[in-house]
Scaffold this motif. Structure first.
Motif, PDB file in Angstrom:
ATOM      1  N   GLN A   1     -37.579  -3.962 -92.924  1.00 38.49           N
ATOM      2  CA  GLN A   1     -38.464  -3.214 -92.035  1.00 38.49           C
ATOM      3  C   GLN A   1     -37.985  -3.382 -90.605  1.00 38.49           C
ATOM      4  O   GLN A   1     -37.761  -4.483 -90.129  1.00 38.49           O
ATOM      5  N   VAL A   2     -37.846  -2.246 -89.910  1.00 42.94           N
ATOM      6  CA  VAL A   2     -37.356  -2.275 -88.541  1.00 42.94           C
ATOM      7  C   VAL A   2     -38.441  -2.798 -87.604  1.00 42.94           C
ATOM      8  O   VAL A   2     -39.592  -2.380 -87.674  1.00 42.94           O
ATOM      9  N   GLN A   3     -38.047  -3.713 -86.755  1.00 41.27           N
ATOM     10  CA  GLN A   3     -38.962  -4.230 -85.729  1.00 41.27           C
ATOM     11  C   GLN A   3     -38.313  -4.101 -84.360  1.00 41.27           C
ATOM     12  O   GLN A   3     -37.138  -4.435 -84.188  1.00 41.27           O
ATOM     13  N   LEU A   4     -39.087  -3.625 -83.407  1.00 37.07           N
ATOM     14  CA  LEU A   4     -38.631  -3.493 -82.025  1.00 37.07           C
ATOM     15  C   LEU A   4     -39.627  -4.227 -81.136  1.00 37.07           C
ATOM     16  O   LEU A   4     -40.822  -3.932 -81.178  1.00 37.07           O
ATOM     17  N   VAL A   5     -39.145  -5.167 -80.350  1.00 39.34           N
ATOM     18  CA  VAL A   5     -40.017  -5.973 -79.502  1.00 39.34           C
ATOM     19  C   VAL A   5     -39.519  -5.905 -78.064  1.00 39.34           C
ATOM     20  O   VAL A   5     -38.427  -6.394 -77.752  1.00 39.34           O
ATOM     21  N   GLU A   6     -40.352  -5.308 -77.211  1.00 37.86           N
ATOM     22  CA  GLU A   6     -39.992  -5.161 -75.803  1.00 37.86           C
ATOM     23  C   GLU A   6     -40.419  -6.370 -74.990  1.00 37.86           C
ATOM     24  O   GLU A   6     -41.386  -7.056 -75.336  1.00 37.86           O
ATOM     25  N   SER A   7     -39.710  -6.591 -73.894  1.00 42.08           N
ATOM     26  CA  SER A   7     -40.072  -7.635 -72.937  1.00 42.08           C
ATOM     27  C   SER A   7     -39.527  -7.251 -71.570  1.00 42.08           C
ATOM     28  O   SER A   7     -38.729  -6.306 -71.461  1.00 42.08           O
ATOM     29  N   GLY A   8     -39.972  -7.972 -70.545  1.00 45.63           N
ATOM     30  CA  GLY A   8     -39.421  -7.779 -69.212  1.00 45.63           C
ATOM     31  C   GLY A   8     -40.268  -6.969 -68.264  1.00 45.63           C
ATOM     32  O   GLY A   8     -39.917  -6.809 -67.090  1.00 45.63           O
ATOM     33  N   GLY A   9     -41.377  -6.430 -68.745  1.00 40.00           N
ATOM     34  CA  GLY A   9     -42.245  -5.681 -67.846  1.00 40.00           C
ATOM     35  C   GLY A   9     -42.930  -6.594 -66.845  1.00 40.00           C
ATOM     36  O   GLY A   9     -42.864  -7.824 -66.940  1.00 40.00           O
ATOM     37  N   GLY A  10     -43.589  -5.993 -65.883  1.00 33.95           N
ATOM     38  CA  GLY A  10     -44.299  -6.777 -64.871  1.00 33.95           C
ATOM     39  C   GLY A  10     -44.686  -5.918 -63.696  1.00 33.95           C
ATOM     40  O   GLY A  10     -44.645  -4.690 -63.755  1.00 33.95           O
ATOM     41  N   SER A  11     -45.063  -6.596 -62.619  1.00 33.59           N
ATOM     42  CA  SER A  11     -45.464  -5.915 -61.395  1.00 33.59           C
ATOM     43  C   SER A  11     -44.399  -6.112 -60.331  1.00 33.59           C
ATOM     44  O   SER A  11     -43.882  -7.222 -60.162  1.00 33.59           O
ATOM     45  N   VAL A  12     -44.105  -5.046 -59.617  1.00 34.10           N
ATOM     46  CA  VAL A  12     -43.068  -5.095 -58.591  1.00 34.10           C
ATOM     47  C   VAL A  12     -43.442  -4.114 -57.487  1.00 34.10           C
ATOM     48  O   VAL A  12     -44.167  -3.134 -57.723  1.00 34.10           O
ATOM     49  N   GLN A  13     -42.960  -4.381 -56.297  1.00 31.33           N
ATOM     50  CA  GLN A  13     -43.209  -3.453 -55.197  1.00 31.33           C
ATOM     51  C   GLN A  13     -42.226  -2.295 -55.232  1.00 31.33           C
ATOM     52  O   GLN A  13     -41.127  -2.396 -55.785  1.00 31.33           O
ATOM     53  N   SER A  14     -42.643  -1.220 -54.618  1.00 36.16           N
ATOM     54  CA  SER A  14     -41.792  -0.038 -54.517  1.00 36.16           C
ATOM     55  C   SER A  14     -40.435  -0.406 -53.917  1.00 36.16           C
ATOM     56  O   SER A  14     -40.369  -1.159 -52.943  1.00 36.16           O
TER      57      SER A  14
ATOM     58  N   ARG B   1     -35.692  -5.426 -65.238  1.00 37.63           N
ATOM     59  CA  ARG B   1     -34.868  -5.159 -66.406  1.00 37.63           C
ATOM     60  C   ARG B   1     -35.690  -5.369 -67.653  1.00 37.63           C
ATOM     61  O   ARG B   1     -36.204  -6.473 -67.887  1.00 37.63           O
ATOM     62  N   LEU B   2     -35.818  -4.321 -68.439  1.00 40.25           N
ATOM     63  CA  LEU B   2     -36.526  -4.398 -69.712  1.00 40.25           C
ATOM     64  C   LEU B   2     -35.530  -4.699 -70.825  1.00 40.25           C
ATOM     65  O   LEU B   2     -34.365  -4.321 -70.754  1.00 40.25           O
TER      66      LEU B   2
ATOM     67  N   MET C   1     -46.497   2.382 -69.345  1.00 38.87           N
ATOM     68  CA  MET C   1     -46.113   1.534 -70.461  1.00 38.87           C
ATOM     69  C   MET C   1     -44.765   2.052 -70.948  1.00 38.87           C
ATOM     70  O   MET C   1     -44.613   3.253 -71.173  1.00 38.87           O
ATOM     71  N   TYR C   2     -43.826   1.144 -71.092  1.00 43.11           N
ATOM     72  CA  TYR C   2     -42.484   1.513 -71.527  1.00 43.11           C
ATOM     73  C   TYR C   2     -42.263   1.076 -72.969  1.00 43.11           C
ATOM     74  O   TYR C   2     -42.539  -0.073 -73.327  1.00 43.11           O
ATOM     75  N   TYR C   3     -41.749   2.011 -73.765  1.00 41.40           N
ATOM     76  CA  TYR C   3     -41.568   1.775 -75.190  1.00 41.40           C
ATOM     77  C   TYR C   3     -40.087   1.903 -75.565  1.00 41.40           C
ATOM     78  O   TYR C   3     -39.389   2.801 -75.087  1.00 41.40           O
ATOM     79  N   CYS C   4     -39.687   1.049 -76.456  1.00 38.90           N
ATOM     80  CA  CYS C   4     -38.378   1.119 -77.081  1.00 38.90           C
ATOM     81  C   CYS C   4     -38.526   1.934 -78.370  1.00 38.90           C
ATOM     82  O   CYS C   4     -39.545   1.820 -79.066  1.00 38.90           O
ATOM     83  N   ALA C   5     -37.520   2.741 -78.691  1.00 31.32           N
ATOM     84  CA  ALA C   5     -37.572   3.562 -79.899  1.00 31.32           C
ATOM     85  C   ALA C   5     -36.184   3.639 -80.524  1.00 31.32           C
ATOM     86  O   ALA C   5     -35.174   3.453 -79.844  1.00 31.32           O
ATOM     87  N   ALA C   6     -36.168   3.952 -81.817  1.00 28.80           N
ATOM     88  CA  ALA C   6     -34.898   4.034 -82.526  1.00 28.80           C
ATOM     89  C   ALA C   6     -34.976   5.068 -83.636  1.00 28.80           C
ATOM     90  O   ALA C   6     -36.074   5.386 -84.129  1.00 28.80           O
TER      91      ALA C   6
ATOM     92  N   VAL D   1     -45.730  -0.525 -60.506  1.00 29.24           N
ATOM     93  CA  VAL D   1     -45.041  -0.490 -59.220  1.00 29.24           C
ATOM     94  C   VAL D   1     -46.072  -0.186 -58.131  1.00 29.24           C
ATOM     95  O   VAL D   1     -46.752   0.839 -58.188  1.00 29.24           O
ATOM     96  N   SER D   2     -46.173  -1.074 -57.168  1.00 28.72           N
ATOM     97  CA  SER D   2     -47.141  -0.904 -56.085  1.00 28.72           C
ATOM     98  C   SER D   2     -46.427  -0.542 -54.787  1.00 28.72           C
ATOM     99  O   SER D   2     -45.271  -0.901 -54.571  1.00 28.72           O
ATOM    100  N   SER D   3     -47.179   0.136 -53.927  1.00 30.77           N
ATOM    101  CA  SER D   3     -46.588   0.580 -52.649  1.00 30.77           C
ATOM    102  C   SER D   3     -46.673  -0.491 -51.591  1.00 30.77           C
ATOM    103  O   SER D   3     -47.367  -1.472 -51.746  1.00 30.77           O
TER     104      SER D   3
END
Length: 121
Positions: free
Chosen positions: A1-14, A19-20, A92-97, A119-121
């Motif tokens: 069974q294919v599994q995709l697990v994302e990481s690396g998101g967060g809060s950052v200024q403009s 890097r995800l 929300m950023y998603y990985c797909a295959a 992303v905040s201003s």
């Protein structure tokens, strides 16, 4: 069974960078197309970038020159380097295959759970 697990998101200024990463497992085929999608609140999901097994890439116009998709086949990991981030990149950023070749941003069958980018201003 294919599994995709994302990481690396967060809060950052403009203007900042993130890097995800997407760790993939469970594939029974070597040729595949990988992609990043995103979905902002109240908006439809949209394709961001794709990469095929040969390293060929395709980007949405709105990230051209700012984002870079890459993969480490030895680690079965997909990346999205995001530079010059804008408030409108918040999503929300998603990985797909999908198996075999890419068909633009279409026909992806495996999806991760997503990682939030704000992303905040």
């Amino acid at each position: 069974q294919v599994q995709l697990v994302e990481s690396g998101g967060g809060s950052v200024q403009s203007g900042g960078s993130l890097r995800l990463a997407c760790a993939a497992s469970g594939y029974s085929y070597s040729d595949r197309c990988m992609a990043w999608f995103r979905q902002a609140p109240g908006k439809e999901r949209e394709g961001v970038a794709t990469i095929d097994s040969n390293g060929g890439t395709n980007y949405a116009d709105f990230v051209m020159g700012r984002f870079t998709i890459s993969q480490d086949n030895a680690k079965n990991t997909l990346y999205l380097q995001m530079n010059s981030l804008k408030t409108e990149d918040t999503a929300m950023y998603y990985c797909a295959a999908r198996p075999f070749q890419c068909y633009g941003m279409k026909y992806f069958v495996n999806w991760g759970q997503g990682t939030q980018v704000t992303v905040s201003s």
